[in-house]
Design a protein around this motif. Sequence first.
Motif, PDB file in Angstrom:
ATOM      1  N   ASP A  12       0.831  -1.202   0.000  1.00 50.77           N
ATOM      2  CA  ASP A  12       0.000   0.000   0.000  1.00 50.77           C
ATOM      3  C   ASP A  12       0.867   1.254   0.000  1.00 50.77           C
ATOM      4  N   VAL A  13       1.943   1.220   0.758  1.00 51.42           N
ATOM      5  CA  VAL A  13       2.854   2.363   0.819  1.00 51.42           C
ATOM      6  C   VAL A  13       3.485   2.607  -0.553  1.00 51.42           C
ATOM      7  N   VAL A  14       3.931   1.527  -1.191  1.00 49.31           N
ATOM      8  CA  VAL A  14       4.540   1.656  -2.520  1.00 49.31           C
ATOM      9  C   VAL A  14       3.524   2.191  -3.518  1.00 49.31           C
ATOM     10  N   SER A  15       2.288   1.722  -3.427  1.00 48.91           N
ATOM     11  CA  SER A  15       1.240   2.202  -4.332  1.00 48.91           C
ATOM     12  C   SER A  15       1.006   3.697  -4.154  1.00 48.91           C
ATOM     13  N   LEU A  16       1.066   4.171  -2.927  1.00 51.64           N
ATOM     14  CA  LEU A  16       0.886   5.599  -2.669  1.00 51.64           C
ATOM     15  C   LEU A  16       2.049   6.410  -3.242  1.00 51.64           C
ATOM     16  N   LEU A  17       3.258   5.896  -3.093  1.00 48.20           N
ATOM     17  CA  LEU A  17       4.409   6.559  -3.701  1.00 48.20           C
ATOM     18  C   LEU A  17       4.282   6.569  -5.220  1.00 48.20           C
ATOM     19  N   ASP A  18       3.840   5.450  -5.777  1.00 45.46           N
ATOM     20  CA  ASP A  18       3.691   5.342  -7.223  1.00 45.46           C
ATOM     21  C   ASP A  18       2.606   6.282  -7.737  1.00 45.46           C
ATOM     22  N   ALA A  19       1.595   6.541  -6.909  1.00 47.31           N
ATOM     23  CA  ALA A  19       0.482   7.413  -7.322  1.00 47.31           C
ATOM     24  C   ALA A  19       0.829   8.891  -7.229  1.00 47.31           C
ATOM     25  N   GLY A  20       2.025   9.198  -6.668  1.00 49.27           N
ATOM     26  CA  GLY A  20       2.444  10.592  -6.681  1.00 49.27           C
ATOM     27  C   GLY A  20       2.722  11.226  -5.347  1.00 49.27           C
ATOM     28  N   ALA A  21       2.712  10.464  -4.269  1.00 50.95           N
ATOM     29  CA  ALA A  21       3.079  11.040  -2.975  1.00 50.95           C
ATOM     30  C   ALA A  21       4.518  11.561  -3.037  1.00 50.95           C
ATOM     31  N   ALA A  22       4.714  12.800  -2.574  1.00 52.39           N
ATOM     32  CA  ALA A  22       6.062  13.371  -2.607  1.00 52.39           C
ATOM     33  C   ALA A  22       6.967  12.705  -1.578  1.00 52.39           C
ATOM     34  N   LYS A  23       6.448  12.512  -0.371  1.00 50.28           N
ATOM     35  CA  LYS A  23       7.180  11.833   0.693  1.00 50.28           C
ATOM     36  C   LYS A  23       6.187  11.031   1.519  1.00 50.28           C
ATOM     37  N   VAL A  24       6.692   9.949   2.141  1.00 54.97           N
ATOM     38  CA  VAL A  24       5.872   9.202   3.085  1.00 54.97           C
ATOM     39  C   VAL A  24       6.589   9.175   4.431  1.00 54.97           C
TER      40      VAL A  24
END
Length: 873
Positions: free
Chosen positions: A69-81
Amino acid sequence: MPPALLASIDLANNTAPSRGLDAQALSFIGKVFVRVTPDTVDQTLAHLQQSVGRYANYLGVASLSSIDDVVSLLDAGAAKVFVTRQQLDQLLSLQIDQNRLVLALPGNTKEEIIEAIGGTQVDVYSHQVTDIELVEAWLKEYGTDRPEVFVSFATPDLDSVLRISKLSAIPILPAPWLTVDAQKEASLLSVGKLLMANATSDRPDGLFSTIVTDERGVALGLVYSSEESVAESLRTGRGVYQSRKRGLWYKGESSGDVQELVSISLDCDNDCLRFVVRQKGRGFCHLATPTCFGGYTGLSRLQQTLQSRKASAPTGSYTARLFNDPQLLRAKILEEATELCDATSKEHVAFEAADLLYFALTKCVASGVSLEDVERNLDAKSIKVKRRKGDAKPAFVKPPASTNGATNDSLEKEVVKEAASIPKTKDDPAGLQNGRIFMKRYITARETPQSIQAVLQRPSQRSSDKIIAICQPIIESVKSRGDAAVLEYTHKFEKATSLTSPVLKAPFHESLMQLAPETIKAIDISFENIRKFHAAQKEDKPLVVETMPGVVCSRFSRPIERVGLYVPGGTAVLPSTALMLGVPALVAGCKKIVLASPPRADGSITPEIVYAAHKVGAEAIVLAGGAQAVAALAYGTESISKVDKILGPGNQFVTAAKMIVSNDTNAGVSIDMPAGPSEVLVVADASANPAFVASDLLSQAEHGVDSQVILIAVGLSETQLTAIEDELHAQANALPRVDIVRGAIEHSITLVVDTIEEGMRLSNQYAPEHLILQVENSESIVDYVENAGSVFIGQWTPESVGDYSAGVNHSLPTFGYAKQYSGVNLGSYIKHITSSNLTKEGLRNVGGAVMELARVEELEAHRRAVSLRLGFL
């Protein structure tokens, strides 16, 4: 650059906050923080998609158990997690860029912090801080040569936040606790103060150098800012700067060339500001150029040109074909892509790449997509962490075999020639004579009447069969599926995918009408002048005539109950059209006024149009354009009121749709008038000012390449004609739409006549949309006018005043229809009802004539309706 602060928003709470920052103000900061839970992952993915280009998203994902889920959020355009130590180790093992990872510290004691950050070079996050002194102490010990540090507070207050900010930590603060209007919301934390907390200036006056750019990063100019001007810019959502002589400078306050604020940030040394803005009007510079360094170049210039051409897409021109024929545009993109692939030399590659970029950008502009949208998507793609193999699709690896034995190379290419009326390059001769922008000149005494009639022909218009074929299924879909179809087409054509309702209902919230004071004043003045002129057209009382003793006939008026007003939108902002259509409807007393206008890509309508809709008492604004908007007005939907008449200008799809629904008896709707390209005819004699004459001709020539302008020169000498032609050339070359002007000038003419009588005869023959009389005793010449949409009398009456603020209506018949139609007026919104009232004497007097005509027409029931009554008498 690290952000000055992060505003945190709560996606789990869908209710609009009663205080704090709204979506627009969040974009001013440019970055937001979202805490993600297992229940809101899908909601966050949708949020990331919708907020591309509005602001960067920093996500708190510590509560997520799935690293996928974290990787998917990064892939969707999150600048930082913001992650736990365990998540950090997992993501680093997946080779995720550590610059996109922030370690959430497990505790807030000094020992916990030092242990957590030991051996790592990623950014860190200390959350729910209560001991500010402790945080200050470890920040000082941590030093300045370190990764970024983010801090949230258990109970934020301005003093604590500023103390942390001054140590170059980045505060995370709930959006409801922040304000861009410290005077109105004094209990909240000022974004302006936080943004400027670390700003430094080495100038004696304490001002900050400020670079102003557009959304592509193109520098528009250099100005100065102060803390006060930054706060005011945030409050108003406009470009507001600090003039070294005049104090606060509201950009565009006098010129109208205002700026919408996009974001504000500091540079790496904290001594220079960058304002990103959307420039309105003529441009940033006082010389009316887009930038203080001259005009746009390259792709920015091409985009500006294409957007202006789309706004006035000339029917029948090559540009219109590209915009309105998807198959042609597709073929040209494929053709140019192939030619680029086949190019070998450096020069050839550059040449073919330029062609491909031209057609690709035309596709974008036609779809409402800007270079800024494209570049935001490029940026989003650059931070994707999931990569597909990247091989070409099979269809492009080897051309499919032909089914009829012909090879692709043997297929005939469509040869596309640009119309002579559209200058493609500076060397194109369209609109030029001997290198000068020049209208062909004819001396009527040396020509036959037939040749003069021929040169007065308007530019040819293409057949509307194809346009009607495109509109018909759209109309049927809206007719059968209602709101769902309207939304579907708005998502498709306007790219406003965030819209969930196709209509904006009154009363309109004040936040939708935030305008500069000078814009409000201009709209209010125009509204009142238009209202006065149309109110004066009201009939004082019914018409009553006794046609013979005992027979009384009358005629009285009633407003059309429900009217739909189409206001073109997209890249254009047309409050004048909303006023010209809405004010007469208000004056007439129409019970329902519904506007329709295409929304912007973010789903909003320009505030100028919303304010105009509010002024005229509109029930709602339909958030749609084109055939789908016309269909929604004609048939009604679940949330859009059906109307009885549709008025307003539009492109060829709007015009075709209006014709279709007006011919459908099931729709029960009428329209205002046929539409065509804009035009002006100027009658000028020796008393006319050459500069004024040229400016009036150009004011219509800039509408589109299919526009036509006519000059009828009454008794002018060669010297006087040359003076006008010199002005035309000089003024045209100073216009940003000079290429469009040249296109219109290509089929525009000057007719030299001997007398005013001959000039007015030719004018009436042409029947112009706009007729300008720059002649001596111009008021008396009005008596000669037989056919014209609107007349502008004397040298101090430019056509522009009619377009905006004088009071007359600017929705006028074109293409010669002034011989048969009036422009929009109060009568466009009313219907006349007649009545007859007979006494016994009256029936005796007229009854014989009625019975005889009924007998002649063999309508016996008609005859008996009279004879039975007369029998009773």
